[in-house]
Design a protein around this motif. Structure first.
Motif, PDB file in Angstrom:
ATOM      1  N   ASN A 106      42.399  -6.594  18.385  1.00 47.13           N
ATOM      2  CA  ASN A 106      43.264  -6.415  17.230  1.00 47.13           C
ATOM      3  C   ASN A 106      44.436  -5.533  17.650  1.00 47.13           C
ATOM      4  OD1 ASN A 106      41.635  -7.932  15.558  1.00 47.13           O
ATOM      5  ND2 ASN A 106      40.627  -6.173  14.614  1.00 47.13           N
ATOM      6  N   VAL A 107      45.567  -5.722  16.980  1.00 45.61           N
ATOM      7  CA  VAL A 107      46.781  -4.965  17.319  1.00 45.61           C
ATOM      8  C   VAL A 107      47.367  -4.362  16.049  1.00 45.61           C
ATOM      9  CG1 VAL A 107      49.115  -5.055  18.281  1.00 45.61           C
ATOM     10  CG2 VAL A 107      47.308  -6.498  19.268  1.00 45.61           C
ATOM     11  N   LEU A 108      47.674  -3.071  16.112  1.00 45.06           N
ATOM     12  CA  LEU A 108      48.432  -2.396  15.065  1.00 45.06           C
ATOM     13  C   LEU A 108      49.756  -1.961  15.684  1.00 45.06           C
ATOM     14  CD1 LEU A 108      48.792  -1.107  12.255  1.00 45.06           C
ATOM     15  CD2 LEU A 108      47.720   0.969  13.179  1.00 45.06           C
ATOM     16  N   THR A 132      40.331  -8.731   7.347  1.00 44.82           N
ATOM     17  CA  THR A 132      40.264  -9.452   8.621  1.00 44.82           C
ATOM     18  C   THR A 132      39.396  -8.758   9.667  1.00 44.82           C
ATOM     19  OG1 THR A 132      42.291  -8.333   9.378  1.00 44.82           O
ATOM     20  CG2 THR A 132      42.534 -10.471   8.280  1.00 44.82           C
ATOM     21  N   ALA A 133      38.836  -7.588   9.329  1.00 42.79           N
ATOM     22  CA  ALA A 133      38.103  -6.804  10.329  1.00 42.79           C
ATOM     23  C   ALA A 133      36.925  -7.564  10.933  1.00 42.79           C
ATOM     24  CB  ALA A 133      37.609  -5.499   9.706  1.00 42.79           C
ATOM     25  N   ALA A 134      36.227  -8.331  10.098  1.00 35.28           N
ATOM     26  CA  ALA A 134      35.032  -9.031  10.579  1.00 35.28           C
ATOM     27  C   ALA A 134      35.319 -10.460  11.008  1.00 35.28           C
ATOM     28  CB  ALA A 134      33.965  -9.031   9.484  1.00 35.28           C
ATOM     29  N   MET A 172      41.236   1.577  10.268  1.00 37.87           N
ATOM     30  CA  MET A 172      40.732   0.931  11.478  1.00 37.87           C
ATOM     31  C   MET A 172      39.416   1.557  11.924  1.00 37.87           C
ATOM     32  SD  MET A 172      44.174   0.290  13.751  1.00 37.87           S
ATOM     33  CE  MET A 172      43.416  -1.000  14.749  1.00 37.87           C
ATOM     34  N   LYS A 173      39.319   2.874  11.812  1.00 36.25           N
ATOM     35  CA  LYS A 173      38.077   3.544  12.213  1.00 36.25           C
ATOM     36  C   LYS A 173      36.933   3.196  11.265  1.00 36.25           C
ATOM     37  CE  LYS A 173      40.554   7.329  14.455  1.00 36.25           C
ATOM     38  NZ  LYS A 173      40.924   8.764  14.426  1.00 36.25           N
ATOM     39  N   GLU A 174      37.215   3.150   9.964  1.00 39.34           N
ATOM     40  CA  GLU A 174      36.186   2.818   8.978  1.00 39.34           C
ATOM     41  C   GLU A 174      35.666   1.394   9.167  1.00 39.34           C
ATOM     42  OE1 GLU A 174      37.927   3.448   5.208  1.00 39.34           O
ATOM     43  OE2 GLU A 174      37.979   5.634   5.362  1.00 39.34           O
TER      44      GLU A 174
END
Length: 453
Positions: free
Chosen positions: A5-7, A182-184, A269-271
């Motif tokens: 993933n990119v931020l 979209t995290a998963a 992002m950490k959560e």
């Protein structure tokens, strides 16, 4: 390795010297400071162009302004990148990424063609520019988007006043919804934000002042200060020392508030468990002159360090140890770094003969002045500035002109500049029919930002 993933966060108009991550004595950027403790901080990063439109186009294409063709939004045939020029998001989409963008700046989006390749895109005025299938926009968001043009025309002043915290908070909130949604997912996600609290006019909250030990403004001071500041930006008034100090306090408080929003993105992002393996890039597109140089001087104030020297922090996937790189870095290399996260940031960003900056002045519209191109080449210490009509200047590490008897040094930079420019490619031809007329709401916003007189 799977694609990360990119931020990608561009902090509009953030000066390197006003961030605590780079040594400013006020704690303006505590979240950026913490990111730097486990990432790579580039001590000498330089913008490809010292204002928003050409700089963003350069980062999204890997091309300098003279190569991508969008140099001065008011003298060019078109404000938009040619369709034939590949955007970063188009490359990422072809590689399987899902992409979302959230822009605080009217230049960055449909107006310039930088919205292409995004699955989701929210414009500066909260209009939904590209509506995807992730359902990150609420019913209220959609109603506002549908009515935004009428609201802007009927209530110009609220757009001026509320574009700050209301718009920034809303964009960051939608970005966090996107990241949670979209995290998963199996496809990797690319999240882009432009945040512009550091771009005048300034309306930081009182809490940001108190966090920095500064006196919060009363209800009238922000409006008065910003009116006088706009006159300075447009070259119609000076910025006396006492006013400049207060402007810098407003600027620092704006950085502090913006940094809080950056912290929300990183915490999301950490959560969601995506932070450790993600590529995180936080950079400014350019700096800002706030009384240091004569705005009508030669060479242009926009070629000086307060405008061209920017913060750049990159966290590689899996990186936990801080690094500091002092080799000059060019932001055009972000195209390669983000599209291929396996690349070394140093290899992607380091210029062979120092860092190049291109500036086409004037930046402001509705003027009869001819456009002049200036180029800057810096090795991190010296700064060589040259115009197309042959004027040239060499500044030392202290920012002062190098004595004329330093001929070998001047000759070396002349040769370096010639070599660097010779490697630039020719721009694509811009389609005259692609020109888009500015709406009244957009014109009003650009006037408030100092782009239109």
């Amino acid at each position: 390795m799977d694609e990360p993933n990119v931020l990608f966060v561009i902090l509009d108009s953030v000066r390197r010297d006003r961030t605590s991550a780079y040594g400013h004595d006020r704690p303006t950027t505590p979240n950026l400071d913490r990111l730097a403790e486990e990432a790579t901080l580039f001590e000498n990063a330089y913008t490809p162009a010292p204002w928003t439109l050409p700089s963003h186009c350069a980062m999204f294409t890997g091309l300098f302004p003279s190569e991508h063709g969008v140099t001065n939004g008011f003298s060019d045939v078109s404000l938009r990148l040619p369709d034939s020029v590949e955007r970063l998001t188009e490359r990422l989409s072809a590689d399987g990424y899902r992409t979302a963008g959230f822009s605080n700046n009217p230049w960055v989006g449909r107006l310039s063609g930088l919205d292409r390749g995004f699955d989701e895109y929210v414009e500066w005025d909260l209009e939904i520019g590209v509506d995807g299938d992730t359902d990150i926009n609420t019913t209220r968001d959609r109603l506002y988007s549908a009515a935004h043009t009428a609201l802007a025309q009927a209530a110009r002043q609220p757009v001026f006043l509320l574009k700050r915290r209301l718009f920034t908070s809303n964009l960051v909130e939608r970005a966090t919804r996107w990241m949670r949604t979209t995290a998963a997912d199996e496809p990797p996600a690319f999240t882009f934000l432009n945040l512009m609290e550091a771009h005048s006019p300034y309306f930081p909250p009182a809490k940001a002042f108190t966090e920095l030990g500064l006196s919060p403004p009363g209800p009238i001071e922000p409006r008065l200060l910003n009116t006088k500041l706009l006159a300075y930006v447009l070259g119609k008034a000076d910025l006396p020392p006492e006013r400049r100090q207060r402007v810098l306090e407003f600027y620092d408080a704006s950085l502090r508030y913006q940094d809080r929003k950056l912290g929300e993105l990183l915490e999301t992002m950490k959560e969601t468990g995506t932070y450790d393996d993600a590529l995180v890039v936080v950079v400014a597109d350019h700096g800002k002159t706030l009384g240091e140089h004569d705005r009508n001087g030669t060479p242009p104030h926009s070629t000086r360090s307060v405008n061209t020297d920017v913060p750049l922090i990159v966290k590689r996937p899996g990186q936990e140890t801080a690094e500091r790189i002092d080799h000059p870095a060019e932001l055009t290399g972000l195209f390669d770094l983000i599209s291929d996260p396996t690349m070394s940031p140093t290899a992607a960003l380091s210029g062979d003969e120092g860092a190049l900056v291109e500036d086409y002045v004037p930046h402001t519209g509705r003027t009869s002045e001819p456009t002049t191109r200036w180029r800057v080449l810096t090795d991190g210490e010296h700064r060589y500035v040259r115009s197309d009509d042959g004027r040239e200047f060499l500044f030392g590490p202290d920012g002062n002109p190098v004595p004329e008897d330093q001929e070998p040094l001047s000759s070396r930079f002349t040769e370096m500049m010639d070599s660097r420019v010779a490697r630039l490619s020719e721009p694509e031809e811009i389609d005259d029919s692609d020109h888009e007329e500015l709406s009244r709401g957009l014109e009003s916003q650009l006037e408030d930002l100092g782009y239109l007189e």
